[in-house]
Motif scaffolding. Structure first.
Motif, PDB file in Angstrom:
ATOM      1  N   ILE A  13      55.527  41.782  14.836  1.00 47.68           N
ATOM      2  CA  ILE A  13      55.670  42.813  13.797  1.00 47.68           C
ATOM      3  C   ILE A  13      54.688  42.564  12.657  1.00 47.68           C
ATOM      4  O   ILE A  13      53.982  43.477  12.206  1.00 47.68           O
ATOM      5  CB  ILE A  13      57.120  42.831  13.270  1.00 47.68           C
ATOM      6  N   ILE A  14      54.618  41.321  12.196  1.00 46.53           N
ATOM      7  CA  ILE A  14      53.725  40.987  11.080  1.00 46.53           C
ATOM      8  C   ILE A  14      52.267  41.182  11.480  1.00 46.53           C
ATOM      9  O   ILE A  14      51.445  41.652  10.679  1.00 46.53           O
ATOM     10  CB  ILE A  14      53.987  39.541  10.611  1.00 46.53           C
ATOM     11  N   LEU A  15      51.942  40.850  12.725  1.00 45.37           N
ATOM     12  CA  LEU A  15      50.576  41.056  13.214  1.00 45.37           C
ATOM     13  C   LEU A  15      50.233  42.543  13.241  1.00 45.37           C
ATOM     14  O   LEU A  15      49.124  42.947  12.859  1.00 45.37           O
ATOM     15  CB  LEU A  15      50.423  40.452  14.609  1.00 45.37           C
ATOM     16  N   ALA A  16      51.179  43.364  13.668  1.00 43.37           N
ATOM     17  CA  ALA A  16      50.945  44.811  13.706  1.00 43.37           C
ATOM     18  C   ALA A  16      50.716  45.361  12.303  1.00 43.37           C
ATOM     19  O   ALA A  16      49.860  46.233  12.091  1.00 43.37           O
ATOM     20  CB  ALA A  16      52.135  45.509  14.365  1.00 43.37           C
ATOM     21  N   TRP A  17      51.463  44.872  11.330  1.00 40.34           N
ATOM     22  CA  TRP A  17      51.275  45.310   9.942  1.00 40.34           C
ATOM     23  C   TRP A  17      49.881  44.928   9.442  1.00 40.34           C
ATOM     24  O   TRP A  17      49.219  45.720   8.776  1.00 40.34           O
ATOM     25  CB  TRP A  17      52.326  44.670   9.042  1.00 40.34           C
ATOM     26  N   ARG A  18      49.465  43.713   9.769  1.00 40.54           N
ATOM     27  CA  ARG A  18      48.151  43.258   9.316  1.00 40.54           C
ATOM     28  C   ARG A  18      47.044  44.114   9.940  1.00 40.54           C
ATOM     29  O   ARG A  18      46.075  44.500   9.273  1.00 40.54           O
ATOM     30  CB  ARG A  18      47.955  41.790   9.686  1.00 40.54           C
ATOM     31  N   GLN A  19      47.185  44.421  11.205  1.00 40.24           N
ATOM     32  CA  GLN A  19      46.179  45.239  11.886  1.00 40.24           C
ATOM     33  C   GLN A  19      46.148  46.656  11.314  1.00 40.24           C
ATOM     34  O   GLN A  19      45.080  47.271  11.224  1.00 40.24           O
ATOM     35  CB  GLN A  19      46.474  45.274  13.386  1.00 40.24           C
ATOM     36  N   ALA A  20      47.310  47.159  10.914  1.00 39.74           N
ATOM     37  CA  ALA A  20      47.362  48.503  10.337  1.00 39.74           C
ATOM     38  C   ALA A  20      46.573  48.569   9.036  1.00 39.74           C
ATOM     39  O   ALA A  20      45.900  49.565   8.746  1.00 39.74           O
ATOM     40  CB  ALA A  20      48.815  48.909  10.095  1.00 39.74           C
ATOM     41  N   THR A  21      46.635  47.491   8.261  1.00 39.55           N
ATOM     42  CA  THR A  21      45.923  47.465   6.985  1.00 39.55           C
ATOM     43  C   THR A  21      44.422  47.606   7.173  1.00 39.55           C
ATOM     44  O   THR A  21      43.741  48.258   6.373  1.00 39.55           O
ATOM     45  CB  THR A  21      46.222  46.147   6.240  1.00 39.55           C
ATOM     46  N   PHE A  22      43.910  47.010   8.238  1.00 40.43           N
ATOM     47  CA  PHE A  22      42.464  47.033   8.477  1.00 40.43           C
ATOM     48  C   PHE A  22      42.052  48.162   9.423  1.00 40.43           C
ATOM     49  O   PHE A  22      40.920  48.193   9.896  1.00 40.43           O
ATOM     50  CB  PHE A  22      42.010  45.688   9.048  1.00 40.43           C
ATOM     51  N   SER A  23      42.967  49.068   9.681  1.00 37.53           N
ATOM     52  CA  SER A  23      42.647  50.207  10.539  1.00 37.53           C
ATOM     53  C   SER A  23      41.968  51.294   9.718  1.00 37.53           C
ATOM     54  O   SER A  23      41.769  51.161   8.507  1.00 37.53           O
ATOM     55  CB  SER A  23      43.924  50.755  11.181  1.00 37.53           C
ATOM     56  N   ALA A  24      41.641  52.383  10.376  1.00 43.02           N
ATOM     57  CA  ALA A  24      40.977  53.505   9.698  1.00 43.02           C
ATOM     58  C   ALA A  24      41.978  54.476   9.079  1.00 43.02           C
ATOM     59  O   ALA A  24      41.592  55.552   8.617  1.00 43.02           O
ATOM     60  CB  ALA A  24      40.083  54.246  10.694  1.00 43.02           C
ATOM     61  N   ALA A  25      43.241  54.096   9.056  1.00 40.12           N
ATOM     62  CA  ALA A  25      44.281  54.983   8.524  1.00 40.12           C
ATOM     63  C   ALA A  25      44.086  55.209   7.025  1.00 40.12           C
ATOM     64  O   ALA A  25      43.624  54.325   6.302  1.00 40.12           O
ATOM     65  CB  ALA A  25      45.660  54.386   8.781  1.00 40.12           C
ATOM     66  N   THR A  26      44.452  56.393   6.569  1.00 41.31           N
ATOM     67  CA  THR A  26      44.355  56.716   5.147  1.00 41.31           C
ATOM     68  C   THR A  26      45.455  56.003   4.369  1.00 41.31           C
ATOM     69  O   THR A  26      46.443  55.525   4.944  1.00 41.31           O
ATOM     70  CB  THR A  26      44.488  58.228   4.925  1.00 41.31           C
ATOM     71  N   ASN A  27      45.291  55.953   3.062  1.00 39.41           N
ATOM     72  CA  ASN A  27      46.301  55.327   2.211  1.00 39.41           C
ATOM     73  C   ASN A  27      47.647  56.028   2.344  1.00 39.41           C
ATOM     74  O   ASN A  27      48.702  55.376   2.360  1.00 39.41           O
ATOM     75  CB  ASN A  27      45.847  55.348   0.749  1.00 39.41           C
ATOM     76  N   GLU A  28      47.629  57.349   2.412  1.00 34.99           N
ATOM     77  CA  GLU A  28      48.884  58.095   2.543  1.00 34.99           C
ATOM     78  C   GLU A  28      49.591  57.754   3.846  1.00 34.99           C
ATOM     79  O   GLU A  28      50.813  57.625   3.889  1.00 34.99           O
ATOM     80  CB  GLU A  28      48.608  59.600   2.459  1.00 34.99           C
ATOM     81  N   CYS A  29      48.815  57.604   4.896  1.00 35.50           N
ATOM     82  CA  CYS A  29      49.396  57.244   6.191  1.00 35.50           C
ATOM     83  C   CYS A  29      50.002  55.841   6.136  1.00 35.50           C
ATOM     84  O   CYS A  29      51.102  55.606   6.649  1.00 35.50           O
ATOM     85  CB  CYS A  29      48.323  57.325   7.272  1.00 35.50           C
ATOM     86  N   LEU A  30      49.304  54.921   5.491  1.00 35.83           N
ATOM     87  CA  LEU A  30      49.811  53.555   5.371  1.00 35.83           C
ATOM     88  C   LEU A  30      51.063  53.507   4.493  1.00 35.83           C
ATOM     89  O   LEU A  30      51.981  52.726   4.757  1.00 35.83           O
ATOM     90  CB  LEU A  30      48.725  52.645   4.791  1.00 35.83           C
ATOM     91  N   LYS A  31      51.097  54.339   3.466  1.00 40.00           N
ATOM     92  CA  LYS A  31      52.291  54.395   2.618  1.00 40.00           C
ATOM     93  C   LYS A  31      53.507  54.807   3.434  1.00 40.00           C
ATOM     94  O   LYS A  31      54.581  54.209   3.322  1.00 40.00           O
ATOM     95  CB  LYS A  31      52.073  55.375   1.465  1.00 40.00           C
ATOM     96  N   ARG A  32      53.343  55.838   4.254  1.00 41.04           N
ATOM     97  CA  ARG A  32      54.466  56.282   5.092  1.00 41.04           C
ATOM     98  C   ARG A  32      54.849  55.209   6.110  1.00 41.04           C
ATOM     99  O   ARG A  32      56.034  54.989   6.384  1.00 41.04           O
ATOM    100  CB  ARG A  32      54.096  57.587   5.802  1.00 41.04           C
ATOM    101  N   TYR A  33      53.842  54.543   6.644  1.00 41.40           N
ATOM    102  CA  TYR A  33      54.065  53.521   7.671  1.00 41.40           C
ATOM    103  C   TYR A  33      54.872  52.348   7.118  1.00 41.40           C
ATOM    104  O   TYR A  33      55.902  51.955   7.692  1.00 41.40           O
ATOM    105  CB  TYR A  33      52.700  53.052   8.182  1.00 41.40           C
ATOM    106  N   TYR A  34      54.434  51.803   5.992  1.00 36.55           N
ATOM    107  CA  TYR A  34      55.125  50.638   5.434  1.00 36.55           C
ATOM    108  C   TYR A  34      56.476  51.022   4.823  1.00 36.55           C
ATOM    109  O   TYR A  34      57.440  50.250   4.894  1.00 36.55           O
ATOM    110  CB  TYR A  34      54.245  49.949   4.395  1.00 36.55           C
ATOM    111  N   SER A  35      56.560  52.209   4.246  1.00 31.59           N
ATOM    112  CA  SER A  35      57.842  52.664   3.697  1.00 31.59           C
ATOM    113  C   SER A  35      58.869  52.836   4.811  1.00 31.59           C
ATOM    114  O   SER A  35      60.046  52.475   4.651  1.00 31.59           O
ATOM    115  CB  SER A  35      57.659  53.989   2.947  1.00 31.59           C
ATOM    116  N   PHE A  36      58.418  53.376   5.926  1.00 33.80           N
ATOM    117  CA  PHE A  36      59.304  53.550   7.084  1.00 33.80           C
ATOM    118  C   PHE A  36      59.874  52.208   7.532  1.00 33.80           C
ATOM    119  O   PHE A  36      61.071  52.089   7.838  1.00 33.80           O
ATOM    120  CB  PHE A  36      58.525  54.207   8.226  1.00 33.80           C
TER     121      PHE A  36
END
Length: 359
Positions: A32-55
Protein backbone atom coordinates in the motif's frame (compact mmCIF):
# COMPACT_ATOMS: atom_id res chain seq x y z
CA UNK A 1 -5.13 4.08 -13.33
CA UNK A 2 -5.45 4.38 -9.56
CA UNK A 3 -7.24 1.73 -7.53
CA UNK A 4 -8.41 0.98 -4.01
CA UNK A 5 -5.12 -0.02 -2.38
CA UNK A 6 -6.97 -0.92 0.84
CA UNK A 7 -8.99 -3.70 -0.79
CA UNK A 8 -6.50 -6.39 0.26
CA UNK A 9 -6.38 -4.94 3.77
CA UNK A 10 -10.16 -5.26 3.98
CA UNK A 11 -9.82 -8.97 3.27
CA UNK A 12 -7.29 -9.26 6.10
CA UNK A 13 -9.78 -7.67 8.50
CA UNK A 14 -12.55 -9.96 7.23
CA UNK A 15 -10.34 -12.98 7.96
CA UNK A 16 -9.72 -11.63 11.45
CA UNK A 17 -13.45 -11.42 12.16
CA UNK A 18 -13.93 -14.87 10.63
CA UNK A 19 -11.87 -16.29 13.48
CA UNK A 20 -8.81 -17.43 11.55
CA UNK A 21 -6.51 -15.55 13.91
CA UNK A 22 -4.58 -12.36 13.31
CA UNK A 23 -2.86 -12.70 9.94
CA UNK A 24 0.50 -11.21 9.03
CA UNK A 25 -0.25 -7.97 7.18
CA UNK A 26 3.32 -6.67 6.83
CA UNK A 27 3.52 -7.38 3.12
CA UNK A 28 0.11 -5.83 2.50
CA UNK A 29 1.08 -2.63 4.30
CA UNK A 30 4.32 -2.35 2.35
CA UNK A 31 2.46 -2.75 -0.94
CA UNK A 32 0.00 0.00 0.00
CA UNK A 33 2.75 2.45 0.97
CA UNK A 34 4.67 1.64 -2.22
CA UNK A 35 1.56 2.30 -4.31
CA UNK A 36 1.10 5.69 -2.62
CA UNK A 37 4.72 6.61 -3.30
CA UNK A 38 4.40 5.64 -6.96
CA UNK A 39 1.21 7.68 -7.27
CA UNK A 40 3.06 10.79 -6.11
CA UNK A 41 5.58 10.48 -8.92
CA UNK A 42 2.98 9.63 -11.55
CA UNK A 43 1.60 12.00 -14.15
CA UNK A 44 -1.63 12.43 -12.19
CA UNK A 45 -2.87 15.96 -11.54
CA UNK A 46 -2.98 17.45 -8.07
CA UNK A 47 -6.77 17.21 -8.02
CA UNK A 48 -6.59 13.53 -8.88
CA UNK A 49 -4.03 12.91 -6.14
CA UNK A 50 -6.19 14.80 -3.64
CA UNK A 51 -9.12 12.50 -4.37
CA UNK A 52 -6.86 9.45 -4.29
CA UNK A 53 -5.28 10.14 -0.90
CA UNK A 54 -8.52 11.43 0.62
CA UNK A 55 -10.27 8.24 -0.45
CA UNK A 56 -7.65 6.15 1.32
CA UNK A 57 -7.73 8.23 4.50
CA UNK A 58 -11.50 7.80 4.64
CA UNK A 59 -11.04 4.08 4.00
CA UNK A 60 -8.59 3.78 6.88
CA UNK A 61 -11.11 5.56 9.11
CA UNK A 62 -13.75 2.98 8.20
CA UNK A 63 -11.36 0.08 8.86
CA UNK A 64 -10.29 1.70 12.11
CA UNK A 65 -13.90 1.97 13.28
CA UNK A 66 -14.54 -1.63 12.26
CA UNK A 67 -11.47 -2.89 14.07
CA UNK A 68 -12.47 -1.06 17.26
CA UNK A 69 -15.45 -3.43 17.59
CA UNK A 70 -13.24 -6.55 17.56
CA UNK A 71 -12.56 -7.91 21.03
CA UNK A 72 -9.85 -10.41 20.15
CA UNK A 73 -6.12 -9.95 19.63
CA UNK A 74 -5.36 -7.47 16.85
CA UNK A 75 -2.43 -5.35 18.00
CA UNK A 76 -0.36 -5.92 14.86
CA UNK A 77 -3.21 -4.92 12.57
CA UNK A 78 -4.02 -1.93 14.76
CA UNK A 79 -0.39 -0.84 14.63
CA UNK A 80 -0.41 -1.26 10.86
CA UNK A 81 -3.46 0.95 10.40
CA UNK A 82 -1.90 3.58 12.63
CA UNK A 83 1.27 3.47 10.54
CA UNK A 84 -0.77 3.92 7.36
CA UNK A 85 -2.60 6.89 8.89
CA UNK A 86 0.62 8.57 9.98
CA UNK A 87 2.17 7.96 6.57
CA UNK A 88 -0.75 9.60 4.79
CA UNK A 89 -0.90 12.61 7.11
CA UNK A 90 2.84 13.19 7.40
CA UNK A 91 3.97 12.44 3.85
CA UNK A 92 0.93 13.28 1.76
CA UNK A 93 -0.79 15.85 3.96
CA UNK A 94 -0.46 18.51 1.26
CA UNK A 95 -3.06 16.58 -0.75
CA UNK A 96 -5.53 16.24 2.13
CA UNK A 97 -8.28 18.75 2.86
CA UNK A 98 -8.63 20.20 6.34
CA UNK A 99 -12.21 18.99 6.80
CA UNK A 100 -11.32 15.29 6.53
CA UNK A 101 -12.09 13.20 9.62
CA UNK A 102 -9.07 11.38 10.98
CA UNK A 103 -9.09 7.67 11.90
CA UNK A 104 -9.88 6.95 15.53
CA UNK A 105 -6.61 5.04 15.94
CA UNK A 106 -4.69 8.10 14.79
CA UNK A 107 -6.56 10.55 17.02
CA UNK A 108 -6.14 8.30 20.06
CA UNK A 109 -2.37 8.15 19.55
CA UNK A 110 -2.26 11.89 18.85
CA UNK A 111 -4.22 12.65 22.02
CA UNK A 112 -1.92 10.55 24.20
CA UNK A 113 1.13 12.34 22.83
CA UNK A 114 -0.37 15.81 23.25
CA UNK A 115 -1.51 15.08 26.80
CA UNK A 116 2.12 14.74 27.82
CA UNK A 117 3.10 17.96 26.08
CA UNK A 118 0.19 20.00 27.45
CA UNK A 119 0.77 18.72 30.98
CA UNK A 120 4.10 20.57 30.87
CA UNK A 121 2.54 23.71 29.37
CA UNK A 122 -0.43 24.07 31.73
CA UNK A 123 1.55 25.05 34.87
CA UNK A 124 3.32 27.83 32.98
CA UNK A 125 -0.02 29.23 31.82
CA UNK A 126 -1.64 28.93 35.26
CA UNK A 127 1.27 30.72 36.95
CA UNK A 128 1.50 33.48 34.34
CA UNK A 129 0.25 37.04 34.82
CA UNK A 130 -2.83 36.39 32.72
CA UNK A 131 -6.48 37.15 33.51
CA UNK A 132 -8.35 34.19 34.95
CA UNK A 133 -10.80 34.27 32.07
CA UNK A 134 -8.02 33.92 29.51
CA UNK A 135 -6.50 31.01 31.42
CA UNK A 136 -9.91 29.32 31.48
CA UNK A 137 -10.35 29.94 27.75
CA UNK A 138 -7.01 28.31 26.91
CA UNK A 139 -7.65 25.46 29.33
CA UNK A 140 -11.11 24.72 27.92
CA UNK A 141 -9.66 24.71 24.41
CA UNK A 142 -7.08 22.12 25.48
CA UNK A 143 -9.69 20.00 27.26
CA UNK A 144 -12.02 19.97 24.27
CA UNK A 145 -9.43 18.07 22.26
CA UNK A 146 -7.62 16.09 24.91
CA UNK A 147 -10.60 14.63 26.73
CA UNK A 148 -12.05 11.39 25.30
CA UNK A 149 -15.38 11.34 23.52
CA UNK A 150 -14.72 14.33 21.25
CA UNK A 151 -14.35 12.49 17.93
CA UNK A 152 -16.38 15.12 16.07
CA UNK A 153 -13.56 17.62 16.65
CA UNK A 154 -10.81 15.55 15.11
CA UNK A 155 -10.62 16.83 11.58
CA UNK A 156 -7.24 17.21 9.95
CA UNK A 157 -7.55 21.00 10.01
CA UNK A 158 -8.40 21.04 13.72
CA UNK A 159 -5.41 18.86 14.55
CA UNK A 160 -3.11 21.00 12.45
CA UNK A 161 -4.37 24.15 14.14
CA UNK A 162 -4.01 22.67 17.63
CA UNK A 163 -0.43 21.61 16.92
CA UNK A 164 0.44 25.02 15.48
CA UNK A 165 -1.14 27.00 18.31
CA UNK A 166 0.33 24.91 21.12
CA UNK A 167 3.71 24.92 19.42
CA UNK A 168 3.70 28.73 19.35
CA UNK A 169 2.47 28.93 22.95
CA UNK A 170 5.42 26.82 24.05
CA UNK A 171 7.75 29.47 22.61
CA UNK A 172 6.32 32.26 24.78
CA UNK A 173 7.95 33.45 27.99
CA UNK A 174 5.09 33.12 30.47
CA UNK A 175 7.15 34.80 33.18
CA UNK A 176 7.26 38.01 31.16
CA UNK A 177 5.25 40.95 32.56
CA UNK A 178 3.77 41.62 29.10
CA UNK A 179 2.67 38.03 28.52
CA UNK A 180 -0.96 39.10 28.04
CA UNK A 181 0.05 41.31 25.12
CA UNK A 182 2.14 38.48 23.67
CA UNK A 183 -0.87 36.15 23.81
CA UNK A 184 -3.05 38.84 22.19
CA UNK A 185 -0.61 39.16 19.29
CA UNK A 186 -0.25 35.39 18.91
CA UNK A 187 -3.98 34.67 18.99
CA UNK A 188 -4.67 37.40 16.46
CA UNK A 189 -1.83 36.23 14.22
CA UNK A 190 -3.07 32.62 14.29
CA UNK A 191 -6.70 33.75 13.99
CA UNK A 192 -7.92 32.14 17.21
CA UNK A 193 -11.51 33.20 16.52
CA UNK A 194 -12.83 31.42 19.61
CA UNK A 195 -15.97 33.26 20.74
CA UNK A 196 -14.91 33.05 24.39
CA UNK A 197 -11.65 34.77 23.53
CA UNK A 198 -13.48 37.43 21.51
CA UNK A 199 -15.79 38.10 24.46
CA UNK A 200 -12.78 38.47 26.77
CA UNK A 201 -11.18 41.02 24.47
CA UNK A 202 -14.43 42.97 24.24
CA UNK A 203 -14.88 42.92 28.02
CA UNK A 204 -11.33 44.11 28.63
CA UNK A 205 -11.60 46.98 26.15
CA UNK A 206 -15.00 47.98 27.56
CA UNK A 207 -13.67 47.93 31.12
CA UNK A 208 -10.67 50.07 30.17
CA UNK A 209 -12.95 52.59 28.46
CA UNK A 210 -15.76 52.81 31.00
CA UNK A 211 -14.02 55.31 33.30
CA UNK A 212 -12.88 57.56 30.47
CA UNK A 213 -14.45 60.76 29.27
CA UNK A 214 -16.14 60.73 25.89
CA UNK A 215 -13.25 62.21 23.93
CA UNK A 216 -10.68 60.03 25.67
CA UNK A 217 -12.88 56.97 25.15
CA UNK A 218 -13.23 57.73 21.46
CA UNK A 219 -9.49 58.16 21.04
CA UNK A 220 -8.89 54.91 22.93
CA UNK A 221 -11.33 52.90 20.78
CA UNK A 222 -9.87 54.35 17.59
CA UNK A 223 -6.37 53.49 18.78
CA UNK A 224 -7.40 49.92 19.66
CA UNK A 225 -9.01 49.44 16.26
CA UNK A 226 -5.87 50.74 14.60
CA UNK A 227 -3.62 48.57 16.80
CA UNK A 228 -5.46 45.32 16.17
CA UNK A 229 -5.93 46.20 12.51
CA UNK A 230 -2.20 46.72 12.06
CA UNK A 231 -1.07 43.41 13.52
CA UNK A 232 -0.09 40.79 10.91
CA UNK A 233 -2.40 37.80 10.45
CA UNK A 234 -1.43 34.64 8.59
CA UNK A 235 -4.03 33.03 6.33
CA UNK A 236 -3.05 29.35 6.53
CA UNK A 237 -4.60 28.58 9.91
CA UNK A 238 -7.88 29.49 11.60
CA UNK A 239 -9.53 27.99 14.67
CA UNK A 240 -13.00 27.90 13.08
CA UNK A 241 -12.57 28.01 9.32
CA UNK A 242 -16.24 28.74 8.64
CA UNK A 243 -16.41 31.70 11.05
CA UNK A 244 -15.24 35.27 10.37
CA UNK A 245 -11.66 36.02 11.36
CA UNK A 246 -10.92 37.28 14.85
CA UNK A 247 -9.63 40.57 13.46
CA UNK A 248 -12.74 41.20 11.36
CA UNK A 249 -15.08 40.41 14.28
CA UNK A 250 -13.08 42.65 16.60
CA UNK A 251 -12.87 45.40 13.97
CA UNK A 252 -16.64 45.33 13.40
CA UNK A 253 -17.37 45.45 17.12
CA UNK A 254 -14.95 48.32 17.72
CA UNK A 255 -16.46 50.20 14.78
CA UNK A 256 -19.92 49.77 16.30
CA UNK A 257 -18.64 51.01 19.66
CA UNK A 258 -17.03 54.03 18.02
CA UNK A 259 -20.29 54.91 16.27
CA UNK A 260 -22.19 54.50 19.54
CA UNK A 261 -19.80 56.81 21.42
CA UNK A 262 -20.00 59.41 18.68
CA UNK A 263 -23.80 59.27 18.67
CA UNK A 264 -23.90 59.73 22.43
CA UNK A 265 -21.69 62.81 22.13
CA UNK A 266 -22.64 64.76 19.00
CA UNK A 267 -20.39 67.62 20.03
CA UNK A 268 -17.45 65.30 20.55
CA UNK A 269 -15.08 65.62 17.66
CA UNK A 270 -11.57 64.40 17.20
CA UNK A 271 -9.78 66.80 14.88
CA UNK A 272 -7.58 65.10 12.35
CA UNK A 273 -4.40 66.83 11.28
CA UNK A 274 -3.94 65.49 7.78
CA UNK A 275 -0.44 64.91 6.49
CA UNK A 276 0.31 66.55 3.18
CA UNK A 277 1.87 64.65 0.31
CA UNK A 278 3.64 66.01 -2.73
CA UNK A 279 1.59 63.67 -4.90
CA UNK A 280 -1.61 63.98 -6.86
CA UNK A 281 -4.57 61.74 -6.04
CA UNK A 282 -3.81 59.61 -9.09
CA UNK A 283 -0.15 59.26 -8.13
CA UNK A 284 -1.03 58.35 -4.54
CA UNK A 285 -3.54 55.75 -5.74
CA UNK A 286 -0.99 54.20 -8.08
CA UNK A 287 1.66 54.14 -5.34
CA UNK A 288 -0.69 52.45 -2.86
CA UNK A 289 -1.68 49.83 -5.44
CA UNK A 290 1.98 49.04 -6.13
CA UNK A 291 2.77 48.73 -2.42
CA UNK A 292 -0.29 46.56 -1.88
CA UNK A 293 0.58 44.25 -4.76
CA UNK A 294 4.08 43.80 -3.32
CA UNK A 295 2.65 42.74 0.06
CA UNK A 296 3.98 45.77 1.94
CA UNK A 297 0.75 46.24 3.91
CA UNK A 298 -0.20 43.66 6.55
CA UNK A 299 -3.78 43.42 5.34
CA UNK A 300 -5.56 41.76 2.46
CA UNK A 301 -8.28 44.41 2.31
CA UNK A 302 -7.20 47.09 -0.15
CA UNK A 303 -10.30 49.13 0.62
CA UNK A 304 -9.17 49.59 4.24
CA UNK A 305 -5.86 51.01 2.99
CA UNK A 306 -7.62 53.48 0.71
CA UNK A 307 -9.99 54.57 3.48
CA UNK A 308 -7.07 55.14 5.85
CA UNK A 309 -5.11 57.29 3.41
CA UNK A 310 -8.17 59.26 2.34
CA UNK A 311 -8.88 60.03 6.01
CA UNK A 312 -5.37 60.99 7.17
CA UNK A 313 -3.59 62.39 4.11
CA UNK A 314 -4.10 65.21 1.64
CA UNK A 315 -2.74 65.56 -1.87
CA UNK A 316 -0.75 68.53 -3.12
CA UNK A 317 -3.94 70.06 -4.54
CA UNK A 318 -6.79 68.64 -2.46
CA UNK A 319 -7.30 69.06 1.26
CA UNK A 320 -9.84 66.25 1.32
CA UNK A 321 -9.32 63.07 -0.68
CA UNK A 322 -12.47 61.03 -1.13
CA UNK A 323 -12.33 57.27 -0.87
CA UNK A 324 -14.25 56.98 -4.13
CA UNK A 325 -11.79 59.04 -6.16
CA UNK A 326 -8.81 57.22 -4.66
CA UNK A 327 -10.40 53.86 -5.43
CA UNK A 328 -11.24 54.87 -8.99
CA UNK A 329 -7.73 56.16 -9.68
CA UNK A 330 -6.12 53.01 -8.30
CA UNK A 331 -7.72 50.95 -11.07
CA UNK A 332 -7.35 53.43 -13.94
CA UNK A 333 -3.75 54.58 -13.77
CA UNK A 334 -2.53 56.32 -16.91
CA UNK A 335 0.94 56.37 -18.42
CA UNK A 336 1.59 59.96 -17.34
CA UNK A 337 0.95 59.07 -13.69
CA UNK A 338 3.02 55.90 -13.97
CA UNK A 339 5.88 57.85 -15.56
CA UNK A 340 5.99 60.32 -12.66
CA UNK A 341 6.24 57.49 -10.14
CA UNK A 342 8.80 55.66 -12.24
CA UNK A 343 11.01 58.77 -12.20
CA UNK A 344 10.64 59.06 -8.42
CA UNK A 345 11.53 55.39 -7.96
CA UNK A 346 14.54 55.85 -10.24
CA UNK A 347 15.73 58.75 -8.09
CA UNK A 348 15.30 56.63 -4.96
CA UNK A 349 17.32 53.80 -6.47
CA UNK A 350 20.10 56.22 -7.38
CA UNK A 351 20.20 57.48 -3.79
CA UNK A 352 20.31 53.93 -2.45
CA UNK A 353 23.15 53.05 -4.81
CA UNK A 354 25.03 56.22 -3.90
CA UNK A 355 24.66 55.87 -0.12
CA UNK A 356 24.78 52.11 0.37
CA UNK A 357 26.54 50.68 -2.69
CA UNK A 358 29.26 53.18 -3.58
CA UNK A 359 31.58 52.13 -6.34
Amino acid sequence: MFRDELHSLGKVIDDLFAGTGEPDCTGTLEEIILAWRQATFSAATNECLKRYYSFHLEGISIHSDTLSTFTGEHKALESGLLHLSETLVNRYGAYLEDDLRLPSLYTHAWRQLRLKEISALRPAILNASLPAGLKDCIGSYFDAYLQPGQACLYTLGAIRYFDKLTGELEKLDFSSPDIEQQVDVLFLHLDFNHLHHLALLQARISKNAEQMGQQEKLRYLLAERCRFGGLPVQTRYRYQADWPSLRSMLHNWLSEEIVRVREQSPACTTPIQKLGLNLSVAQLACLLKLLYDEGIFCTENFSDILRFFSAYFRSKRQENISYGSLSKESYSTGQVTAAVLRDKFAQMIKKIDRHFFPE
